[in-house]
Design an enzyme around this catalytic site. Structure first.
Site, PDB file in Angstrom:
ATOM      1  N   GLY A 171      41.487  36.811  42.458  1.00 32.40           N
ATOM      2  CA  GLY A 171      42.746  37.062  41.763  1.00 32.40           C
ATOM      3  C   GLY A 171      43.608  38.009  42.587  1.00 32.40           C
ATOM      4  O   GLY A 171      43.462  38.113  43.815  1.00 32.40           O
ATOM      5  N   GLY A 172      44.468  38.733  41.915  1.00 35.11           N
ATOM      6  CA  GLY A 172      45.368  39.654  42.604  1.00 35.11           C
ATOM      7  C   GLY A 172      44.633  40.720  43.399  1.00 35.11           C
ATOM      8  O   GLY A 172      45.199  41.315  44.326  1.00 35.11           O
ATOM      9  N   GLY A 406      58.927  28.710  77.470  1.00 29.10           N
ATOM     10  CA  GLY A 406      59.091  29.776  76.485  1.00 29.10           C
ATOM     11  C   GLY A 406      57.823  30.592  76.335  1.00 29.10           C
ATOM     12  O   GLY A 406      57.863  31.808  76.102  1.00 29.10           O
ATOM     13  N   ALA A 407      56.690  29.912  76.485  1.00 30.03           N
ATOM     14  CA  ALA A 407      55.412  30.613  76.342  1.00 30.03           C
ATOM     15  C   ALA A 407      55.258  31.678  77.438  1.00 30.03           C
ATOM     16  O   ALA A 407      54.630  32.715  77.223  1.00 30.03           O
ATOM     17  CB  ALA A 407      54.262  29.621  76.390  1.00 30.03           C
TER      18      ALA A 407
HETATM   19  C1  HXC Z   1      35.072  43.442  32.684  1.00 30.55           C
HETATM   20  C2  HXC Z   1      33.442  42.340  33.842  1.00 30.55           C
HETATM   21  C3  HXC Z   1      34.429  41.711  34.652  1.00 30.55           C
HETATM   22  C4  HXC Z   1      35.780  42.039  34.397  1.00 30.55           C
HETATM   23  C5  HXC Z   1      32.501  41.044  35.291  1.00 30.55           C
HETATM   24  N1  HXC Z   1      32.270  41.883  34.276  1.00 30.55           N
HETATM   25  N2  HXC Z   1      33.802  40.925  35.547  1.00 30.55           N
HETATM   26  N3  HXC Z   1      33.780  43.187  32.871  1.00 30.55           N
HETATM   27  N4  HXC Z   1      36.060  42.900  33.422  1.00 30.55           N
HETATM   28  N5  HXC Z   1      36.771  41.502  35.149  1.00 30.55           N
HETATM   29  C6  HXC Z   1      30.983  42.267  33.704  1.00 30.55           C
HETATM   30  C7  HXC Z   1      30.294  41.106  33.031  1.00 30.55           C
HETATM   31  O1  HXC Z   1      30.735  40.991  31.691  1.00 30.55           O
HETATM   32  C8  HXC Z   1      28.849  41.510  33.123  1.00 30.55           C
HETATM   33  O2  HXC Z   1      28.569  42.463  32.123  1.00 30.55           O
HETATM   34  C9  HXC Z   1      28.793  42.247  34.449  1.00 30.55           C
HETATM   35  O3  HXC Z   1      30.127  42.616  34.769  1.00 30.55           O
HETATM   36  C10 HXC Z   1      28.262  41.367  35.568  1.00 30.55           C
HETATM   37  O4  HXC Z   1      28.959  40.156  35.547  1.00 30.55           O
HETATM   38  P1  HXC Z   1      28.220  38.750  35.570  1.00 30.55           P
HETATM   39  O5  HXC Z   1      29.213  37.740  35.130  1.00 30.55           O
HETATM   40  O6  HXC Z   1      26.934  38.801  34.838  1.00 30.55           O
HETATM   41  O7  HXC Z   1      27.910  38.601  37.114  1.00 30.55           O
HETATM   42  P2  HXC Z   1      27.886  37.321  38.006  1.00 30.55           P
HETATM   43  O8  HXC Z   1      27.162  36.232  37.310  1.00 30.55           O
HETATM   44  O9  HXC Z   1      27.402  37.750  39.337  1.00 30.55           O
HETATM   45  O10 HXC Z   1      29.422  36.874  38.142  1.00 30.55           O
HETATM   46  C11 HXC Z   1      30.357  37.690  38.769  1.00 30.55           C
HETATM   47  C12 HXC Z   1      31.787  37.172  38.522  1.00 30.55           C
HETATM   48  C13 HXC Z   1      31.993  37.010  36.991  1.00 30.55           C
HETATM   49  C14 HXC Z   1      31.938  35.821  39.195  1.00 30.55           C
HETATM   50  C15 HXC Z   1      32.738  38.164  39.147  1.00 30.55           C
HETATM   51  O11 HXC Z   1      31.599  38.204  36.329  1.00 30.55           O
HETATM   52  C16 HXC Z   1      33.407  36.752  36.648  1.00 30.55           C
HETATM   53  O12 HXC Z   1      33.891  35.588  36.773  1.00 30.55           O
HETATM   54  N6  HXC Z   1      34.114  37.736  36.160  1.00 30.55           N
HETATM   55  C17 HXC Z   1      35.456  37.636  35.686  1.00 30.55           C
HETATM   56  C18 HXC Z   1      36.369  37.541  36.825  1.00 30.55           C
HETATM   57  C19 HXC Z   1      37.781  37.554  36.379  1.00 30.55           C
HETATM   58  O13 HXC Z   1      38.262  36.575  35.814  1.00 30.55           O
HETATM   59  N7  HXC Z   1      38.426  38.716  36.568  1.00 30.55           N
HETATM   60  C20 HXC Z   1      39.767  38.919  36.147  1.00 30.55           C
HETATM   61  C21 HXC Z   1      40.613  38.295  37.194  1.00 30.55           C
HETATM   62  S1  HXC Z   1      42.290  38.632  36.963  1.00 30.55           S
HETATM   63  P3  HXC Z   1      27.167  42.538  31.392  1.00 30.55           P
HETATM   64  O14 HXC Z   1      27.298  43.695  30.465  1.00 30.55           O
HETATM   65  O15 HXC Z   1      26.989  41.231  30.695  1.00 30.55           O
HETATM   66  O16 HXC Z   1      26.152  42.743  32.478  1.00 30.55           O
HETATM   67  C22 HXC Z   1      42.513  39.895  37.983  1.00 30.55           C
HETATM   68  C23 HXC Z   1      43.915  40.249  38.095  1.00 30.55           C
HETATM   69  C24 HXC Z   1      44.121  41.277  39.132  1.00 30.55           C
HETATM   70  O17 HXC Z   1      41.665  40.449  38.556  1.00 30.55           O
HETATM   71  C25 HXC Z   1      45.589  41.328  39.354  1.00 30.55           C
HETATM   72  C26 HXC Z   1      45.957  42.347  40.328  1.00 30.55           C
HETATM   73  C27 HXC Z   1      47.404  42.293  40.622  1.00 30.55           C
END
Ligand code: HXC
Length: 519
Positions: A171-172, A406-407
């Site tokens: 993401g971002g 040019g290069a």
């Molecule tokens: C809160 C999160 C989290 C998040 C993971 N966790 N991502 N908690 N916010 N963004 C937590 C999970 O709930 C889990 O908690 C623990 O971290 C480990 O995650 P798992 O999913 O069990 O790990 P894994 O299977 O290795 O997968 C990792 C992952 C997945 C692929 C990163 O967690 C995931 O898809 N997360 C969400 C990603 C996402 O959509 N992020 C937001 C993107 S938008 P528990 O307690 O169950 O262990 C963004 C915008 C930024 O980032 C913009 C900036 C400008």
């Protein structure tokens, strides 16, 4: 509580903080072949040098059950230490706490070390291993990212910024590393993408794996987003340390001189024979680079991306330098969109941090064709030209063989403020290659010759005439565009002497808000 109890409490709190998200999550991290945030810091920095900040910070969120879950340090470990005795600041995302996701307080911690790094004038290293914005914190998390991006932007060209991606970066969140100078990705365990496979499938129908969408291979060979692919994290740690060897602490300092036991006048006879007799035959420009640099050590950036140009760091008599070299072994060393972008970014990186640039030229020109034109080779080629013309660091250019059109101008020519321009006797500096030139100049005459053999002979004779007249270094040397024609085996010595002469060089650009480089 007695004073002794207070000390005991401190020790216990520290112990608790060091456990991050807990033992089972640390175990999970290890099972994935990854180190924890703290282990990484320990292995990157000089032993015992890490001073941690903000260990007792916790999040301030009250939504979605977070009010009942608090972890000391809140998912990122920050502080400073040393690498080879020089101060660096560091933040390391802790996947064991809420998946390393970024909260308001997490962002504040990162911003604090970035601000201090800027005040002190020391590099900042960011270790990325995170699920992105902490979903429960909503817009505060987005604001936190933007605070970091803004600091990345202000720090650009002031202090070196190095990013390692040792886990998810999606993401971002990808834009913080993207704003830094160097990105290192670990093979198999890291990925970067703006949009993940699931959303990609929904929106575009494309079915693609995480690895194929944003793995280390993709970003070091296809997109060029990352500069280095590390086989594992250990190699990544080594690369961080290695890159810093060539960089100053900040833009007001010179890069550190390295120890050099390699004789400066070491001749290498292989260089006299490296250029094939047949001008159309390729050779590996690294067979020129390794013999001329100190101890044969060359740290190549973007090794797998746009291989028609080679860029990287090396020392010449201990002076850190950036090398930019056309690679005849790949696409004949032609300049195209990707190689122009790759080299332009590298030249600007060197210039920002006072690193002299040594350019090795063997370029047949720009890659022709609609794909390149539609892709904007004009703008991208202009980037490289702009980067060279804008750079005020010492610039030494050696023309090995072809330098056409040019290069020729782009690749560190005299008129783009090349300081010292040498050529090998094998150099061919001209408007274009003999074949193309004769087709333009003699096309009509050749068409009139009916006999095929006679026509071929006429063409060959004219080509030879052109080659004798223009495909050499002496025509350019006659005008002073080349300062000297040098013996290839003596190249190391000539570069070192050029660099030492230029060590006091002062050059500057007109005062302006900023340039308008063709981005
Ligand atoms: C809160 C999160 C989290 C998040 C993971 N966790 N991502 N908690 N916010 N963004 C937590 C999970 O709930 C889990 O908690 C623990 O971290 C480990 O995650 P798992 O999913 O069990 O790990 P894994 O299977 O290795 O997968 C990792 C992952 C997945 C692929 C990163 O967690 C995931 O898809 N997360 C969400 C990603 C996402 O959509 N992020 C937001 C993107 S938008 P528990 O307690 O169950 O262990 C963004 C915008 C930024 O980032 C913009 C900036 C400008």
């Amino acid at each position: 509580m007695s004073n002794q109890d207070k000390v005991r409490q401190l020790v216990e709190l520290r112990e608790k903080a060091r456990l991050g998200g807990g033992e089972h999550r640390i175990e999970d991290q290890h099972k994935k072949g990854k180190y924890t945030a703290r282990e990484r810091i320990e292995m990157i920095l000089d032993e015992g040098s890490f001073e941690e900040f903000d260990m007792f910070v916790t999040h301030r969120s009250h939504d979605f059950g977070l009010e009942n879950q608090h972890y000391l340090s809140d998912g990122v470990i920050t502080g400073h230490g040393t690498i080879d005795g020089r101060v660096v600041y560091i933040f390391s995302q802790d996947f064991t706490v809420f998946g390393g996701s970024l909260s308001e307080t997490f962002a504040l911690k990162v911003c604090k070390v970035m601000d201090q790094a800027m005040k002190v004038g020391a590099p900042i290293i960011g270790i990325n291993d995170s699920g992105g914005a902490r979903i429960q914190e909503g817009v505060k998390s987005l604001a936190g990212y933007a605070e970091i991006f803004q600091r990345n932007i202000m720090a650009s060209g002031v202090i070196p910024q190095i990013s390692a991606i040792f886990g998810p970066c999606a993401g971002g969140a990808v834009y913080s590393p993207a704003l830094t100078d160097v990105i290192i990705m670990s093979e198999k365990t890291s990925y970067m993408f703006v949009t993940g496979p699931r959303v990609t499938k929904t929106v575009t129908g494309e079915d693609i794996s995480t690895e194929d969408l944003g793995g280390a291979d993709v970003h070091t060979s296809k997109s060029g987003v990352a500069h280095f692919k590390a086989d594992d994290e250990q190699e990544g740690f080594m690369l961080i340390r290695k890159v810093l060897e060539y960089l100053p602490q900040n833009n007001l300092e010179d890069p550190p001189l390295a120890e050099c036991n390699d004789p400066i006048d070491r001749m290498d006879d292989s260089l006299n024979e490296v250029i094939p007799e047949d001008p159309n035959k390729p050779y590996n420009v690294k067979d020129v680079i390794y013999p001329i640099v100190d101890h044969g050590e060359f740290l190549e950036f973007h090794r797998h991306y746009a291989k028609n140009i080679v860029v990287g760091f090396a020392h010449f008599n201990g002076i850190p330098c950036g090398i930019v070299a056309n690679q005849p072994n790949f696409l004949a060393g032609v300049l195209d969109i990707n190689s122009s972008r790759k080299a332009a970014r590298f030249v600007r990186f060197c210039d920002a941090f006072n690193i002299p640039i040594v350019t090795l030229v063997d370029v047949p020109g720009f890659l022709p064709g609609s794909a390149q034109e539609y892709g904007g080779i004009i703008t991208h080629g202009a980037k490289l030209m702009f980067a060279y013309g804008e750079a005020t660091v010492p610039k030494v250019t050696i023309t090995l063989r072809k330098s056409y059109g040019g290069a020729h101008d782009v690749m560190g020519s005299k008129q783009l403020r090349g300081d010292i321009n040498y050529a090998w006797p094998t150099a061919e500096i001209a408007v274009m290659g003999p074949k193309g030139a004769i087709e333009v100049l003699e096309g009509k005459n050749i068409a009139k010759i009916e006999d095929q053999k006679e026509r071929a002979n006429y063409f060959a004779n004219k080509e030879q005439e052109y080659r004798d007249k223009f495909a050499n270094p002496y025509e350019a040397a006659r005008y002073g565009y080349i300062d000297d024609v040098i013996e290839p085996r003596n190249t190391r010595f000539r570069i070192i002497r050029a660099l030492s002469t230029l060590s006091t060089k002062k050059d500057k650009n007109p005062v302006k808000k900023h340039s308008n480089i063709p981005l």
